[in-house]
Design an enzyme around this catalytic site. Structure first.
Site, PDB file in Angstrom:
ATOM      1  N   THR A  92      69.674 119.029  38.584  1.00  0.00           N
ATOM      2  CA  THR A  92      70.006 118.387  37.313  1.00  0.00           C
ATOM      3  C   THR A  92      70.936 119.280  36.494  1.00  0.00           C
ATOM      4  O   THR A  92      71.623 118.804  35.600  1.00  0.00           O
ATOM      5  CB  THR A  92      68.743 118.070  36.488  1.00  0.00           C
ATOM      6  OG1 THR A  92      67.936 119.249  36.390  1.00  0.00           O
ATOM      7  CG2 THR A  92      67.941 116.954  37.122  1.00  0.00           C
ATOM      8  N   HIS A 150      60.125 115.997  45.841  1.00  0.00           N
ATOM      9  CA  HIS A 150      61.159 116.826  45.222  1.00  0.00           C
ATOM     10  C   HIS A 150      61.800 117.843  46.164  1.00  0.00           C
ATOM     11  O   HIS A 150      62.688 118.586  45.739  1.00  0.00           O
ATOM     12  CB  HIS A 150      60.583 117.583  44.018  1.00  0.00           C
ATOM     13  CG  HIS A 150      60.486 116.763  42.779  1.00  0.00           C
ATOM     14  ND1 HIS A 150      61.529 116.593  41.901  1.00  0.00           N
ATOM     15  CD2 HIS A 150      59.457 116.037  42.280  1.00  0.00           C
ATOM     16  CE1 HIS A 150      61.152 115.820  40.904  1.00  0.00           C
ATOM     17  NE2 HIS A 150      59.896 115.461  41.113  1.00  0.00           N
ATOM     18  N   LYS A 168      70.465 129.126  37.784  1.00  0.00           N
ATOM     19  CA  LYS A 168      69.358 128.353  38.366  1.00  0.00           C
ATOM     20  C   LYS A 168      68.371 129.351  38.962  1.00  0.00           C
ATOM     21  O   LYS A 168      68.651 130.554  38.980  1.00  0.00           O
ATOM     22  CB  LYS A 168      69.853 127.367  39.422  1.00  0.00           C
ATOM     23  CG  LYS A 168      70.805 127.971  40.461  1.00  0.00           C
ATOM     24  CD  LYS A 168      71.364 126.901  41.385  1.00  0.00           C
ATOM     25  CE  LYS A 168      72.501 126.152  40.739  1.00  0.00           C
ATOM     26  NZ  LYS A 168      72.217 124.740  40.496  1.00  0.00           N
ATOM     27  N   ARG A 169      67.229 128.873  39.429  1.00  0.00           N
ATOM     28  CA  ARG A 169      66.278 129.780  40.057  1.00  0.00           C
ATOM     29  C   ARG A 169      66.952 130.530  41.206  1.00  0.00           C
ATOM     30  O   ARG A 169      67.807 129.976  41.904  1.00  0.00           O
ATOM     31  CB  ARG A 169      65.092 128.989  40.608  1.00  0.00           C
ATOM     32  CG  ARG A 169      64.193 128.388  39.541  1.00  0.00           C
ATOM     33  CD  ARG A 169      63.255 129.380  38.912  1.00  0.00           C
ATOM     34  NE  ARG A 169      62.146 129.705  39.791  1.00  0.00           N
ATOM     35  CZ  ARG A 169      61.118 130.460  39.436  1.00  0.00           C
ATOM     36  NH1 ARG A 169      61.047 130.976  38.246  1.00  0.00           N
ATOM     37  NH2 ARG A 169      60.156 130.730  40.289  1.00  0.00           N
ATOM     38  N   LYS A 203      69.938 128.328  47.380  1.00  0.00           N
ATOM     39  CA  LYS A 203      70.895 128.070  46.300  1.00  0.00           C
ATOM     40  C   LYS A 203      72.145 128.951  46.435  1.00  0.00           C
ATOM     41  O   LYS A 203      73.134 128.764  45.742  1.00  0.00           O
ATOM     42  CB  LYS A 203      70.231 128.251  44.936  1.00  0.00           C
ATOM     43  CG  LYS A 203      69.164 127.181  44.666  1.00  0.00           C
ATOM     44  CD  LYS A 203      68.513 127.345  43.316  1.00  0.00           C
ATOM     45  CE  LYS A 203      67.384 126.348  43.070  1.00  0.00           C
ATOM     46  NZ  LYS A 203      67.837 124.977  42.816  1.00  0.00           N
ATOM     47  N   LYS A 226      74.148 118.386  33.864  1.00  0.00           N
ATOM     48  CA  LYS A 226      74.313 118.934  32.505  1.00  0.00           C
ATOM     49  C   LYS A 226      75.703 119.531  32.338  1.00  0.00           C
ATOM     50  O   LYS A 226      76.363 119.333  31.314  1.00  0.00           O
ATOM     51  CB  LYS A 226      73.229 119.993  32.238  1.00  0.00           C
ATOM     52  CG  LYS A 226      71.835 119.413  32.155  1.00  0.00           C
ATOM     53  CD  LYS A 226      70.750 120.476  32.338  1.00  0.00           C
ATOM     54  CE  LYS A 226      69.406 119.811  32.586  1.00  0.00           C
ATOM     55  NZ  LYS A 226      68.403 120.704  33.144  1.00  0.00           N
TER      56      LYS A 226
END
Length: 783
Positions: free
Chosen positions: A606, A307, A498-499, A504, A610
């Site tokens: 993901t 992952h 998101k986290r 990110k 969405k």
């Protein structure tokens, strides 16, 4: 029940092992999958109650950190919907992912006591309670190795039903809870130390007390290793019990020769990697199989999903810890490694560097076991979770292993379940699509391609627009109630949830917010497309930089939201305590989805899928599944910007000079100067020096390098948003292209290419139908 018992005794079984299952709420999802939502809504209405109020009362089952745990939850839904006999196995954490409070702009963690009112969806199964052993020593004799003098903890299973969509199939998620045995430290009790005996019981039960709140970061704590071994030891006993029950020969003996033909075990990342030496221990020490036979069976049973490519996320357990906690398993790992290295040495004689790179045991900085290497060596299939990620695994991270066994490596692009992420969270859009192309798309998301014929249909464009606006108005009301900030529902909802992690790049988004703010301040009367920027996510409690990023965003938001010159043109909201049930609210209301990680760092994502399915356009880098989204929808229907993977690699070689970008780009310089000078926090001007120091001196994720391209791409976003019809046409094209990203497709790929089983869309008759119908279904399934 009759048909399930019969069919499960014959079927091949899939076991999905994951330390995280981020399930969220269950009530509405269950009603949808059973086709009972309208009936339940009506029944509750007749009682004078409101179904939405009832749904809001349910606690989120937050047994995961983010994408990995939510993916596992989507996979369970798809496996049931596809008629696979599949079980999810994990830990029943007493405390899930922490509740996040934002106090004076800082993240504060509070325990998530999600079980305080009980969990109506689970059933305790004490009859299947199993012992799990720790510590002790290994006795060697002529009969082989024996692990003795261990401490025992009991694993109590709790079963949660996982219903498929409208097919009468119900699978099981079994979560283990740690219990101390009744005779635990009874010797202390017998000598009068009753208090210590009870305290020691609590230590044993701590194993399932709390989820480690770390995403993409390895924390080598003893309790974490205990959790990892606890879940695999209990699960493998359960799997073998079930196998023996159905396979016991008339002689009473069980042959394990066809074990891999009846059992597939999928390892969700390296967290359950100890399953490999544990299965070997069971086969060799308990079932007395020859080592080579046991190893062949083990390799054919396991498959491994990777992952992440971030170095800090890869698990490497210290040998000393394994030697203390799991001495027999360390011996087995050493033997697996020896056999493995002998094979490498035979194939590449004299290549000592290759032996060092491919060893399961790393010597640099103390002896450690590389769990990813263990998973690769002990599995028959290894996959990444997006095309670009799988290629990076093959060519960089595990290059030596790929050269050795290229056929072992596969790609399985992630997916999301359309039941939760469309039917449940966006009923208006789901209904609109069903009216346009029928309801079959819910189980075959590729049918969304039919929407392409409606791209120029004015009536459909208007309807899509109206659904989005309705969702935005509903969410605006929620934001106003929660944050006391007046939201313009006609503004563009620009969402980044998101986290919180440097890769990110929430910081890049924050720099854009400051740039927009500076432009408004410089020229208040210039035309400006109003935006509501919504950022949300949790930072790992020990991750200082992530917490500072949250503080920066909230501090900037405080200034922007209260500046009369800005007014309603720009608002910044930090979504507190982002979780599954909150995602279900914000995603359908989003216009612009931010997927802006540095190329080559996001395995898949993901959230991006969405948002795409729910009619948001994506601004993003060519990273993770964004690449395949661009392939499906067309690059022209997304806002793609910034460096590609090869550009990042080239910059790593040349060197990244943040100061050069700072000096060359005036708007970037102004934004950074505002942060450095304390413009947003005049009382504590030095507050963000750690952030600016990182951005200039050790930014692994090269925020400044993509700033200019990002700003230009955001300007294109604003231009298109001013033309609602063209914007909505692009939205429809994105929805039509999102069919590939169903977890049903992902699981079908796993089933056919990894587990060697065919999904079925056969609907099992309900138990109240005549026995003849059940027997007919049984005959069909047997074929």
């Amino acid at each position: 029940p009759r048909i399930f018992i019969w069919s499960y005794s014959l079927w091949f079984r899939v076991y999905y092992l994951s330390l995280e299952f981020y399930m969220g709420r269950t009530l509405q999802n269950t009603m949808i999958n059973l086709g009972l939502q309208n009936a339940c809504d009506e029944a509750i209405y007749q009682l004078g109650l409101d179904m939405e109020d009832l749904e809001e009362m349910e606690e989120d089952a937050g047994l995961g950190n983010g994408g990995l745990g939510r993916l596992a939850a989507c996979f369970l839904d798809s496996m049931a919907t596809l008629g696979l006999a599949a079980y999810g196995y994990g830990i029943r954490y007493e405390y899930g992912i922490f509740n996040q409070k934002i106090k004076e702009g800082w993240q504060v963690e509070e325990a998530d006591d999600w079980l305080r009112h009980g969990n109506p969806w689970e059933k305790a199964r004490p009859e299947f309670m199993l012992p799990v052993h720790f510590y002790g020593r290994v006795d060697e004799s002529k009969d082989g190795s024996k692990w003795v003098d261990t401490q025992v903890v009991l694993a109590m299973p709790y079963d949660t039903p996982i219903p498929g969509y409208m097919n009468n199939t119900v699978n099981t998620m079994r979560l283990w809870s740690a219990r101390a045995p009744n005779d635990f430290n009874l010797k202390d009790f017998n000598v009068g130390d009753y208090i210590q005996a009870v305290l020691d019981r609590n230590l044993a039960e701590n194993i399932s007390r709390v989820l480690y709140p770390n995403d993409n970061f390895f924390e080598g704590k003893e309790l974490r290793l205990k959790q990892e071994y606890f879940v695999v030891a209990a699960t493998l006993q359960d799997i073998i019990r079930r196998f023996k029950t159905s396979k016991r020969a008339s002689t009473g003996r069980v042959s394990f020769e066809n074990f891999p033909e009846k059992v597939a075990i999928q390892l969700n990342d390296t967290h359950p990697a100890m399953a490999i030496p544990e299965l070997m221990r069971i086969f060799v020490d308990i079932e007395k199989l020859h080592w080579d036979t046991a190893w062949s069976i083990t390799k054919r049973t396991f498959a491994y999903t990777n992952h992440t490519v971030l170095p800090e996320a890869l698990e490497r357990w210290p040998v000393e810890l394994l030697e203390t906690l799991l001495p027999r398993h360390l011996q087995i790992i050493y033997r697996i490694n020896q056999v493995h290295l002998d094979e490498i040495a035979a194939l590449f004689p004299g290549d000592l560097d290759r032996l060092r790179r491919m060893s399961l045991v790393e010597e640099d900085g103390g002896k450690r076991i590389n769990m990813a290497h263990l998973c690769i060596v002990g599995s028959h299939a290894v996959n990444g979770v997006a095309e670009i990620h799988s290629n990076i695994i093959k060519t960089e991270v595990f290059r030596d292993f790929h050269e050795l066994e290229p056929k072992k490596f596969q790609n399985k692009t992630n997916g999301i379940t359309p039941r939760r992420w469309l039917l449940l969270c966006n009923p208006g859009l789901a209904e609109l699509i069903a009216e346009a192309i029928g309801e079959e798309y819910v189980k075959d998301l590729s049918q969304l391609k039919k929407l392409n014929k409606l791209v120029d249909d004015d009536a459909f464009i208007r309807d899509v627009c109206k659904v989005k606006q309705d969702n935005k108005e509903k969410f605006s009301q929620y934001l106003e109630n929660e944050y006391k900030v007046k939201i313009n529902p006609s503004s563009m909802f620009d969402v980044h949830v998101k986290r919180i992690h440097e890769y990110k790049r929430q910081l890049l988004n924050c720099l854009h917010v400051i740039t927009m703010y500076n432009r408004i301040k410089k020229n208040p009367n210039a035309p400006f497309v109003p935006r509501t920027v919504i950022i949300g996510g949790k930072a790992a409690p020990g991750y200082h930089m992530a917490k500072m990023i949250i503080k920066l965003i909230t501090t900037v938001g405080e200034v922007v939201n209260n500046d009369p010159v800005v007014g309603s043109k720009l608002k910044v909201i930090y979504l507190e305590n982002y979780r599954v049930s909150l995602a279900e609210k914000v995603i359908p209301a989003t216009d612009l989805s931010e997927q802006i990680s540095t190329a080559g760092t996001e395995a898949s994502g993901t959230g991006n899928m969405k948002f795409m399915l729910n009619g948001a356009l994506t601004i993003g880098t060519m990273d993770g599944a964004n690449v395949e989204m661009a392939e499906e929808a067309g690059m022209e229907n997304m806002f793609i910007f910034g460096m590609r993977v090869e550009d990042v690699a080239a910059m790593d070689v040349e060197g990244y000079d943040a100061m050069a970008y700072y000096k060359r780009i005036p708007e970037l310089k102004l934004a950074i100067d505002h942060i450095k000078s304390g413009y947003f926090c005049p009382k504590t001007p030095e507050l963000f020096k750690d952030i600016t120091n990182m951005l200039f001196n050790h930014d692994r994720f090269k925020v400044f390098a993509d700033y200019e391209a990002y700003i230009k791409s955001q300007e294109e976003v604003s231009r298109l948003y001013q033309n609602p019809k063209e914007w909505t046409k692009m939205v429809i094209k994105n929805i039509a292209a999102s069919g590939k990203f169903s977890s049903d497709r992902t699981i079908t790929d796993y089933a056919k290419e990894v587990w060697g089983v065919e999904p079925t869309d056969l609907k099992i008759p309900p138990p109240n139908e005549p026995r003849e119908a059940l027997q007919e279904t049984a005959r069909t399934l047997k074929k």
